[in-house]
Design a protein around this motif. Structure first.
Motif, mmCIF file in Angstrom:
data_model
loop_
_atom_site.group_PDB
_atom_site.id
_atom_site.type_symbol
_atom_site.label_atom_id
_atom_site.label_comp_id
_atom_site.label_asym_id
_atom_site.label_seq_id
_atom_site.Cartn_x
_atom_site.Cartn_y
_atom_site.Cartn_z
ATOM 1 N N GLN A 122 2.883 14.871 2.315
ATOM 2 C CA GLN A 122 3.793 14.568 1.214
ATOM 3 C C GLN A 122 4.217 13.106 1.189
ATOM 4 O O GLN A 122 4.686 12.617 0.158
ATOM 5 N N GLU A 123 4.041 12.392 2.302
ATOM 6 C CA GLU A 123 4.373 10.974 2.338
ATOM 7 C C GLU A 123 3.303 10.112 1.678
ATOM 8 O O GLU A 123 3.533 8.933 1.413
ATOM 9 N N HIS A 124 2.132 10.698 1.421
ATOM 10 C CA HIS A 124 1.087 9.932 0.745
ATOM 11 C C HIS A 124 1.548 9.582 -0.668
ATOM 12 O O HIS A 124 2.226 10.359 -1.331
ATOM 13 N N ASP A 125 1.151 8.400 -1.150
ATOM 14 C CA ASP A 125 1.596 7.934 -2.471
ATOM 15 C C ASP A 125 1.314 8.954 -3.565
ATOM 16 O O ASP A 125 2.134 9.159 -4.466
ATOM 17 N N ILE A 193 -9.311 13.909 -6.257
ATOM 18 C CA ILE A 193 -8.358 12.878 -5.890
ATOM 19 C C ILE A 193 -7.298 13.428 -4.936
ATOM 20 O O ILE A 193 -6.831 12.728 -4.027
ATOM 21 N N GLU A 194 -6.907 14.719 -5.094
ATOM 22 C CA GLU A 194 -5.925 15.323 -4.196
ATOM 23 C C GLU A 194 -6.548 15.593 -2.832
ATOM 24 O O GLU A 194 -5.924 15.333 -1.794
ATOM 25 N N PHE A 206 -9.931 6.383 8.601
ATOM 26 C CA PHE A 206 -11.141 6.365 7.774
ATOM 27 C C PHE A 206 -10.927 5.674 6.435
ATOM 28 O O PHE A 206 -11.876 5.328 5.762
ATOM 29 N N ARG A 207 -9.654 5.499 6.038
ATOM 30 C CA ARG A 207 -9.352 4.864 4.761
ATOM 31 C C ARG A 207 -10.155 5.479 3.618
ATOM 32 O O ARG A 207 -10.901 4.818 2.927
ATOM 33 N N LEU A 208 -10.019 6.765 3.446
ATOM 34 C CA LEU A 208 -10.756 7.438 2.373
ATOM 35 C C LEU A 208 -10.158 7.065 1.026
ATOM 36 O O LEU A 208 -8.961 7.040 0.846
ATOM 37 N N THR A 209 -10.989 6.758 0.090
ATOM 38 C CA THR A 209 -10.533 6.394 -1.234
ATOM 39 C C THR A 209 -10.265 7.643 -2.065
ATOM 40 O O THR A 209 -10.706 8.728 -1.721
ATOM 41 N N PRO A 210 -9.340 7.443 -3.353
ATOM 42 C CA PRO A 210 -9.109 8.602 -4.180
ATOM 43 C C PRO A 210 -10.339 9.118 -4.888
ATOM 44 O O PRO A 210 -10.220 9.997 -5.728
ATOM 45 N N VAL A 211 -11.142 8.191 -4.570
ATOM 46 C CA VAL A 211 -12.287 8.648 -5.304
ATOM 47 C C VAL A 211 -13.208 9.387 -4.383
ATOM 48 O O VAL A 211 -13.563 8.873 -3.339
ATOM 49 N N ARG A 263 -1.030 0.312 -7.468
ATOM 50 C CA ARG A 263 -0.074 -0.333 -6.559
ATOM 51 C C ARG A 263 0.915 -1.182 -7.345
ATOM 52 O O ARG A 263 2.121 -1.146 -7.093
ATOM 53 N N PHE A 264 0.409 -1.951 -8.308
ATOM 54 C CA PHE A 264 1.312 -2.725 -9.152
ATOM 55 C C PHE A 264 2.276 -1.806 -9.897
ATOM 56 O O PHE A 264 3.479 -2.080 -9.998
ATOM 57 N N ALA A 265 1.743 -0.711 -10.449
ATOM 58 C CA ALA A 265 2.574 0.205 -11.227
ATOM 59 C C ALA A 265 3.668 0.825 -10.363
ATOM 60 O O ALA A 265 4.808 0.994 -10.814
ATOM 61 N N ARG A 266 3.321 1.153 -9.118
ATOM 62 C CA ARG A 266 4.320 1.754 -8.224
ATOM 63 C C ARG A 266 5.466 0.793 -7.923
ATOM 64 O O ARG A 266 6.564 1.227 -7.585
ATOM 65 N N SER A 267 5.197 -0.500 -8.012
ATOM 66 C CA SER A 267 6.256 -1.479 -7.750
ATOM 67 C C SER A 267 7.038 -1.820 -9.018
ATOM 68 O O SER A 267 7.848 -2.748 -9.014
ATOM 69 N N GLY A 268 6.800 -1.061 -10.101
ATOM 70 C CA GLY A 268 7.582 -1.242 -11.315
ATOM 71 C C GLY A 268 6.991 -2.207 -12.325
ATOM 72 O O GLY A 268 7.650 -2.544 -13.317
ATOM 73 N N LYS A 269 5.765 -2.653 -12.131
ATOM 74 C CA LYS A 269 5.146 -3.618 -13.041
ATOM 75 C C LYS A 269 4.366 -2.907 -14.145
ATOM 76 O O LYS A 269 3.595 -1.986 -13.872
ATOM 77 N N ARG A 270 4.565 -3.347 -15.377
ATOM 78 C CA ARG A 270 3.701 -2.887 -16.474
ATOM 79 C C ARG A 270 2.352 -3.590 -16.310
ATOM 80 O O ARG A 270 2.276 -4.825 -16.328
#
Length: 560
Positions: A122-125, A193-194, A206-211, A263-270
């Protein structure tokens, strides 16, 4: 056979009970299961009396993970075990000495491990922003040396208790345990992605991507991993506002680009995500999780020109037959529109994919799109100079500095990667875990009739149920020019040009190689290709880009 993490020989496990269970799990569970052995965790906990926070370590003997069934934690208790109902104590008897001593309640242990792993996931973004987890999470206990009889304790039910007799049917017992913990009749398959996010949470090394990379029936399970270079890159870029990232075909640029936008969006950036190819933009727009849809705008550069002019109420006299309009006039209109729209219509951060297809002047127009308080704001550019099929001499803005380099191909089999590298005269660099795969096959024919006949033969071999049985959504036909002369179907195999229909497996995709740029498929036919470089519409770069779209199977039909 299930996949074991860490990758060890189960015969080397020193604990007898865990060794027996590991062997049974690997032998009985299919290849789409992942099994973690001896999974350690460390979580903060508050002391009941002192109310002081402290770290509590734990270890799950086994964690079983499946993309449809969910997650199951297994606690193993070997040796002679007894439960004393009057005192609620669990007693183990030592072999040889006969000494007895109390042990922790194995079901409480399993439950504690389950909740620790749940909290970690649950701590994953991806899950932290999307509410409660919606896949099955359960626990069970295995007694590999004991049978059981009598009334079970109140916190134990038959489906989650496995005895020595159950090791022979462990796969079936695992299914029953999943069913017992599942609150619905038919557990849905997790979106890729989940599932990748769960793997990333449990195995961050392993740094697995969402993809996730779809598999062919006759090849090993494939998971798209970030290389060590990509891992270091993500870490280095955490506090960097501007960066140019150069990567070979298949190095994961698009996945990194959309991750950076999130990542940008999570920090509040449009955030504006802009690329060149429309099907790529459409695909990424459909892929974007709901929580980012208000914060990230995904457009092609020319879609962006049109949309900004619409908002600014500027005329946009587009015609697909006038290339000068798209190359020069549309960017000028975008620059004008950027000065007219309200600040809320502009952006805090910009991410560009397919940067090699952008003309020099376009970069200046993108700079006009930042909000007034974000002038010269965050900008990430992802590109591959060897994929420049639209701009003869692509350049990246000089103030971006030296590019970060992604040298490793993570998409293709080793043989397809070698074929692509040979086209542009570079050394192939593929992930060490990439399968060798099947050698790309090249056949030369003469005339459209033979091209169609050869394509039909390949398609039937791949897609007919009694032959290859590949789903249509895994297969694409790419041509160098338009598809006007192509049929609507090869027998029962329908051909579609709509990407949504293709993804829904309504038919095999038929499109041009340039429209498919930025996308990928498990199996690809390059049909009716001229010798690269002999035609003005088909360059060596075209051939390189088209070939690199195939992950596992590549057939090339040259029309001489």
């Amino acid at each position: 056979m299930a996949r074991l993490i860490p990758k060890i020989d189960p015969k080397t496990i020193s604990n007898t009970g865990e060794r027996l269970v590991a062997q049974a799990l690997l032998q009985q569970l299919p290849a789409d299961y992942i099994v973690y052995h001896s999974y350690p965790w460390l979580r903060p906990r508050r002391h009941e009396k002192t109310q002081k926070d402290f770290l509590q370590p734990g270890e799950a003997d086994f964690v079983v993970l499946h993309p449809r069934k969910g997650l199951l934690v297994l606690e193993i208790k070997g040796g002679e075990i007894k439960f004393q109902a009057d005192t609620h104590q669990w007693i183990r008897t030592e072999n040889g000495s006969g000494r007895q001593y109390e042990i922790q309640d194995p079901f409480v242990q399993a439950e504690r491990n389950k909740y620790a792993l749940r909290d970690r996931i649950q701590e994953h973004d991806l899950f932290r922003l999307s509410g409660p987890l919606n896949f099955t999470i359960g626990h069970s206990v295995i007694f590999p040396d004991c049978r059981y009889e009598g009334t079970l304790p109140a916190h134990v039910q038959d489906p989650i208790l496995f005895s020595a007799d159950d090791l022979a049917i462990l796969s079936r017992k695992i299914d029953h345990a999943y069913d017992a913990w599942c609150p619905v009749n038919n557990q849905r398959a997790m979106p890729s992605i989940e599932f990748d996010a769960i793997l990333e949470a449990l195995s961050p090394v392993f740094r697995l991507t969402p993809v996730l990379w779809r598999t062919l029936d006759d090849q090993e399970e494939r998971i798209k991993r970030l290389t060590d270079a990509q891992t270091r890159l993500l870490e280095m870029l955490q506090n960097q506002d501007r960066a140019a990232i150069e990567g070979v075909a298949g190095s994961g640029k698009t996945i990194l680009a959309i991750s950076q936008a999130q990542r940008f969006a999570r920090s509040g950036k449009r955030t504006l995500f802009v690329c060149y190819n429309r099907p790529l933009a459409d695909w990424l727009r459909n892929l974007l999780p709901n929580q980012y849809r208000d914060a990230i705008v995904i457009e092609t550069y020319h879609q962006l020109c049109r949309e900004m002019c619409r908002v600014a109420r500027l005329p946009f006299p587009a015609t697909s037959f006038n290339q000068d309009f798209w190359d020069y006039e549309a960017p000028e209109l975008l620059e004008q529109a950027a000065q007219l729209v309200d600040d809320e219509q502009r952006f805090d951060a910009i991410v560009v994919d397919e940067g090699q297809d952008f003309r020099d002047f376009w970069w200046l127009t993108l700079e006009k799109l930042y909000r007034s308080d974000a002038v010269h704001g965050p900008l990430y550019i992802f590109y591959d100079p060897k994929q420049n099929i639209y701009v003869e001499n692509p350049t990246i803005p000089a103030d971006m500095g030296y590019p970060f380099v992604l040298p490793t191909n993570c998409r293709n089999t080793q043989r397809i990667a070698a074929h692509c590298a040979a086209i542009v005269g570079i050394e192939p660099a593929v992930h060490e875990d990439a399968p060798e795969g099947i050698e790309p096959h090249i056949v030369k024919v003469s005339g459209m009739k033979q091209v169609l006949h050869q394509t039909k033969q390949i398609m039937q071999g791949w897609c007919l149920r009694e032959r290859g049985g590949l789903a249509y959504s895994r297969v694409a036909i790419l041509t160098p020019t338009n598809v006007d002369k192509w049929p609507d179907a090869f027998g029962n195999i329908h051909l579609v040009q709509d990407y949504a229909e293709w993804q829904a497996s309504a038919g095999v995709l038929l499109t041009t190689h340039r429209r498919f740029k930025g996308l990928e498929a498990d199996a690809i036919i390059l049909a009716g290709m001229p010798e690269p470089g002999t035609k003005p519409f088909y360059s060596v770069a075209d051939y390189y880009v088209a070939s690199s779209r195939a992950k596992h199977l590549l057939e090339i039909i040259m029309d001489s």
